[in-house]
Write a protein that holds these residues in place. Structure first.
Motif, PDB file in Angstrom:
ATOM      1  N   SER A  84      12.512 -15.310  24.337  1.00  0.00           N
ATOM      2  CA  SER A  84      12.961 -15.934  23.098  1.00  0.00           C
ATOM      3  C   SER A  84      13.164 -14.873  22.033  1.00  0.00           C
ATOM      4  O   SER A  84      12.408 -13.895  21.951  1.00  0.00           O
ATOM      5  N   PRO A  87      10.734 -17.514  18.410  1.00  0.00           N
ATOM      6  CA  PRO A  87       9.820 -18.491  19.009  1.00  0.00           C
ATOM      7  C   PRO A  87       9.168 -19.408  17.977  1.00  0.00           C
ATOM      8  O   PRO A  87       8.001 -19.255  17.629  1.00  0.00           O
ATOM      9  N   THR A  88       9.897 -20.379  17.517  1.00  0.00           N
ATOM     10  CA  THR A  88       9.325 -21.357  16.589  1.00  0.00           C
ATOM     11  C   THR A  88       8.467 -22.350  17.364  1.00  0.00           C
ATOM     12  O   THR A  88       8.562 -22.481  18.584  1.00  0.00           O
ATOM     13  N   GLN A  91      10.637 -24.812  19.199  1.00  0.00           N
ATOM     14  CA  GLN A  91      11.229 -24.252  20.426  1.00  0.00           C
ATOM     15  C   GLN A  91      10.201 -24.193  21.557  1.00  0.00           C
ATOM     16  O   GLN A  91      10.489 -24.560  22.701  1.00  0.00           O
ATOM     17  N   GLN A  94       9.531 -27.707  22.841  1.00  0.00           N
ATOM     18  CA  GLN A  94      10.647 -28.203  23.646  1.00  0.00           C
ATOM     19  C   GLN A  94      10.635 -27.587  25.033  1.00  0.00           C
ATOM     20  O   GLN A  94      10.842 -28.276  26.042  1.00  0.00           O
ATOM     21  N   ILE A 313      18.084 -24.648  25.786  1.00  0.00           N
ATOM     22  CA  ILE A 313      17.306 -24.444  24.566  1.00  0.00           C
ATOM     23  C   ILE A 313      17.909 -23.278  23.794  1.00  0.00           C
ATOM     24  O   ILE A 313      18.001 -22.156  24.320  1.00  0.00           O
ATOM     25  N   THR A 316      17.039 -18.874  23.642  1.00  0.00           N
ATOM     26  CA  THR A 316      16.183 -18.489  24.768  1.00  0.00           C
ATOM     27  C   THR A 316      17.034 -18.233  26.001  1.00  0.00           C
ATOM     28  O   THR A 316      18.187 -18.646  26.097  1.00  0.00           O
TER      29      THR A 316
END
Length: 973
Positions: A84, A87-88, A91, A94, A313, A316
């Protein structure tokens, strides 16, 4: 005048049932002991038929689980990796939901526990807070990997302080270091480390507080993440942090720099992106030989589904998506299971054929034993349906009882055998049977059902034939058999013999053709060899049965010219009633042939493991020389190893692989330069490696040492592969480069078939040269270069102290005895030995039970004949002599036929071993050696002879027991 149909013939089947039941019960009370023995035979048949696949399930499951569990502990997990650049928390959530859905859909039954989630950050550059010094251009990188502390608390040991938690004071991040890392950085619990973020994340500085010092357990999913690594321009120091502290900090970070205009990550520790890992523990206990195909497909589906879902996503990409032994070992192990299934199928066919023959013989003998009763019932007015229903009910009842009990008895037998044969750490594989015994029994129900149906069918055929005889026809048939058997009317013996001849011609042609070394041809030869035993046995048995009456007639004519009435009576009786004598001969002959075949296969398989270990190592120990001896002379290296406790002989040399062009094909050639003075007395050398002895070959190389200095040529012993690829002959010359690129001129001194201990794979070629000769030529060709020894071969003592000493001193060397132990514990080896052992047990059971049962029936049917001989004045000793002659002829004929058939079967072991060979890397390099154990051979023949003696004693006792008056009473007819 109209004919009147008898009342019995007009009755329907339903109205006949009471009479059939009464007759069946009456015969059961009369014959319960014989029926019990027959049922035990059918039970043994079903038990053996079911035990073969059940044991194979256990053995293959043990091997598969051992293969999975023998991997590094962290490789036993299924790990999903996502790269990623931002990287929240949304995210990550998910991605976690997508991965969880895929795992639940595909691998829910094969994973246990919640996944371990970790984040691997791009490496930070340390700027202060440590006392470690580094070179002018060397960076000190801090690699932070975060976990949920509650999940990993049991997988590491805290030496000082505590594990990191969420940040507690100011803007500091709590970290923990391994003892090695803390020592290298010169920090302790409470130290503050300052580090800059990498350029790809923009500018920024993090402050870390060391709160703990820990050590990693070997069972952690990724201990390599916490090992220091050094490169040319940097040193990487791993650190552990908590997800609760790292996740909020990295949510605001985003990779700004794309290397080479692309988003990718480099192999190694310094990655430009955040790596997110979800690691699921694999439940190895759920993996077995029954579900490996399903699991393999599910693993493939998992990889595809994860890649598809994670690719949607934003920000990523998957690298590599899914990893772990589930995706690496299982696909490779499928081929081994297929090999095991070939062994199972072939063994099952042979064993089923044996036990069906045994049971069919017993059932036929049982019906013959009651033939007089059947004829009497027919003469007294019973219809064929009465008699057929009575005796068919007996056969069906015996079959159903054996069908219901046999699989469960097989479960107990397999458990006992597995506990004896499998190592203690692999006996958990028994849960495929004990976990759900009913399911396990039902899984082999079709095998049992097939065996029982065939046995009952044989009984029905015999009953149908017997019910066709009334008393008059029975006495006429008993006096002398007048109806030729089915196989003889159709000339099946000639048909089977023709098939054997055609198969032999095809096999000889393929084995001698130019394509004999082709893998497909080898498989075809193996398949022919799997089919051949049944054809050989069918042809041998039917031809014997055709010739047996002629041999008896010849023997009877010879006996009539002599003065011994016992021999004449024995031969006359056997000629008049061929079936009982032929039955006993066939039972003993088949038992002998199969016992010899299976015992030879066991000895060959065990020798194969011994040869394979010796072939892979070339000595007791071999490999690259240790670091302290590198750069020393040949004599110094040998002396250093010779002084090690436990070493009885040592020889050093040089080995290298070079590429050479053979036409349009580039081959890899292994050059082995050995000390010709000590090599022969140190290494393990089989007669299959060369036509000449190793000492004579070494003497040949020593005799040409002078040619290296005078003519700059090296004499070599080349293997079959190089001999064929380069079109060489004795005295021909060729040129090969050294590993340094200098060309060396070689002359062929001789040919060997293979060279143990040097091949990286089965496609390499090899040659042996004298080290002194090669070193001399190397010095000339390279302008004074020195050829340093790099390989050692050791011969050691076999006692525990010697082996412990050598293994401790040189753990990097290949160990012949350790490899042999691994091969002998391999699941396929255990499976094959177990199946062959079942074949030996079946053969001996066939010989023992069948012969004793036939002898008892034969003697009981002839009680009246022997009583008449006694009434006419023949002494009991003379009657015993008649029995001795009969059993002697039967035993001699059975041994001759059995040994002959057994010898023919042993010639098929080599081709079959190609299919069942589980040692892949020597399959083409070392042909199997068929080993016949003289001790086991003698034990088998002794066992057969003992069976004959027991049968003779049984018959003599049975004949001598009843009184003349009781035996000679008029029967009910």
């Amino acid at each position: 005048m109209a004919t009147t149909t008898p009342t019995l013939s007009r009755q329907g089947t339903i109205t006949l049932l009471p009479a059939i039941v009464r007759l069946a019960w009456w015969r059961f009370k009369q014959m319960w002991h014989v029926l019990l023995f027959t049922w035990l035979g059918m039970l043994a048949m079903v038990m053996l038929v079911c035990a073969v696949p059940l044991f194979s399930q256990v053995a293959m499951t043990a091997g598969l689980r051992n293969e999975l569990s023998s991997a590094l502990p962290y490789e036993q997990r299924t790990t999903f990796t996502l790269a990623s650049d931002h990287p929240t928390s949304a995210q990550i959530q998910q991605a976690q939901q997508a991965i969880s859905q895929v795992v639940n859909d595909n691998l829910a039954s094969y994973t246990s526990g919640a996944p371990h989630f970790s984040v691997q950050m791009p490496a930070l550059t340390i700027v202060s807070g440590t006392t470690a010094t580094s070179g002018q251009n060397t960076q000190r990188l801090l690699g932070i990997t975060s976990y949920t502390m509650d999940q990993i608390a049991g997988e590491l040991t805290v030496r000082q302080g505590r594990l990191p938690q969420a940040q507690t004071t100011g803007n500091q991040v709590e970290i923990a270091l391994t003892s090695e890392t803390a020592r290298s950085l010169g920090v302790h619990v409470g130290s503050i480390i300052t580090a800059n973020l990498p350029q790809s994340l923009g500018t920024g500085t993090w402050t870390m507080r060391v709160v703990g010092i820990f050590s990693v357990h070997t069972n952690w999913e990724s201990p390599n993440n916490f090992q220091m690594q050094s490169g040319d321009n940097s040193t990487f120091y791993p650190a552990l942090a908590s997800n609760s502290a790292i996740s909020p900090r990295i949510a605001s970070l985003q990779v700004q720099l794309a290397l080479d205009g692309k988003r990718f990550f480099k192999n190694g520790t310094d990655v430009p992106f955040f790596l997110l890992h979800w690691s699921y523990p694999l439940n190895i206990g759920q993996v077995n030989a029954n579900n490996y195909i399903t699991l393999s497909q599910l693993a493939s589906n998992t990889q595809t589904d994860v890649s598809n879902k994670l690719s949607n996503i934003p920000g990523t990409f998957t690298v590599p998506g899914a990893s772990g032994e589930l995706f690496d070992i299982l696909p490779n192990y499928v081929n081994r299971i297929y090999t095991g299934e070939v062994v199972i199928s072939a063994s099952l066919i042979l064993i089923v054929g044996l036990v069906l023959f045994l049971v069919s013989m017993m059932v036929s003998a049982l019906i013959e034993r009651q033939a007089a009763t059947i004829a009497m019932l027919r003469s007294r007015g019973a219809t064929r349906r009465h008699v057929f229903g009575t005796f068919a009910a007996q056969g069906i009842g015996l079959g159903v009882a054996a069908l219901l009990a046999g699989p469960f008895v097989a479960l107990l037998l397999v458990q006992a055998i597995a506990r004896w044969m499998l190592p203690a750490n692999q006996q958990s594989a028994l849960n495929v049977l004990t976990g759900n015994p009913i399911t396990a029994a039902l899984s082999v129900g079709w095998y049992a059902l097939f065996a029982v149906i065939v046995a009952v069918f044989m009984a029905i055929v015999a009953i149908r034939r017997a019910t066709a005889l009334d008393m008059l026809a029975f006495r006429r048939e008993s006096a002398r058999e007048t109806r030729a058997p089915f196989w003889r009317r159709l000339h099946l013996d000639l048909f089977f013999a023709l098939l054997v001849c055609i198969g032999y011609v095809a096999y000889t042609y393929l084995a001698g053709s130019a394509f004999a070394d082709n893998g497909a041809v080898q498989v075809l030869l193996g398949l022919l060899a799997l089919i051949a035993p049944l054809l050989i046995l069918a042809a041998g048995i039917t031809l014997f049965l055709r010739l047996f009456p002629l041999l008896l007639r010849l023997g009877s004519n010879i006996a009539m010219r002599g003065r011994k009435a016992s021999a004449m009576l024995a031969l006359a009786q056997m000629e008049r009633a061929l079936r009982p004598a032929a039955r006993m001969i066939l039972l003993l002959a088949l038992g002998t042939a199969f016992a010899l075949f299976m015992l030879t296969s066991i000895a060959t398989q065990r020798q194969r493991s011994i040869d394979a270990a010796a072939y892979q190592v070339g000595a007791d120990f071999s490999g690259s020389i240790s670091l302290p001896t590198q750069g020393k002379s040949l004599a110094q290296v040998e002396a250093a190893y010779q002084h090690t406790a436990g070493v009885t002989s040592a020889t050093a040399g040089y080995s290298a692989s070079v590429a050479a062009n053979a036409g349009q094909i580039t081959t890899i050639n292994d050059i082995v330069a050995v000390d010709a003075d000590t090599f022969a007395r140190t290494v393990s050398w089989s007669s299959s490696y060369a036509d000449q002895s190793l000492s004579s070959l070494m003497a040949l190389l020593v005799s040409h040492r002078a040619d290296a200095s005078t003519h700059d040529v090296v004499y070599a012993l080349v293997d079959d592969g190089m001999w064929k690829s380069l079109g060489l002959s004795t005295g021909s010359s060729f040129i090969l480069p050294t590993s340094d690129g200098f060309n060396t001129h070689f002359i062929v001194a001789g040919r060997v078939h293979s060279i143990p201990g040097i091949y990286d794979d089965t496609f390499n070629y090899g040659m042996i040269v004298d080290y002194q000769s090669y070193a001399t030529a190397y010095a000339k060709d390279s302008g004074g270069g020195t050829l340093a020894p790099n390989t050692i071969w050791l011969q050691t003592g076999s006692d525990a102290a010697s082996l412990t000493s050598v293994r401790h001193a040189y753990p990097e060397l290949r160990d012949r005895r350790a490899i042999l132990d691994t091969l002998q514990k391999d699941d396929l080896h255990v499976n094959i030995i177990g199946l062959l052992g079942a074949g030996v047990a079946t053969a001996l059971l066939l010989a023992l039970a069948g012969t004793l049962f036939s002898a008892w029936l034969n003697a009981s049917n002839r009680l009246t004949s022997f009583a008449i001989l006694r009434a006419l004045g023949m002494a009991p000793g003379k009657i015993a002599a008649v029995l001795l002659w009969e059993l002697g002829i039967i035993c001699a004929a059975a041994l001759v036929l059995g040994v002959g058939l057994g010898y023919l079967l042993t010639t098929l072991i080599g081709p079959v071993l190609y299919l069942t060979d589980f040692i892949e890397n020597i399959r083409n390099g070392m042909p199997p050696q068929v080993v016949i154990s003289s001790l086991l051979f003698a034990i088998t023949l002794g066992t057969i002879i003992c069976i004959c003696v027991i049968a003779l004693a049984l018959m003599a006792r049975l004949v001598s027991r009843p009184s003349l008056g009781q035996t000679l009473r008029l029967n009910e007819d």
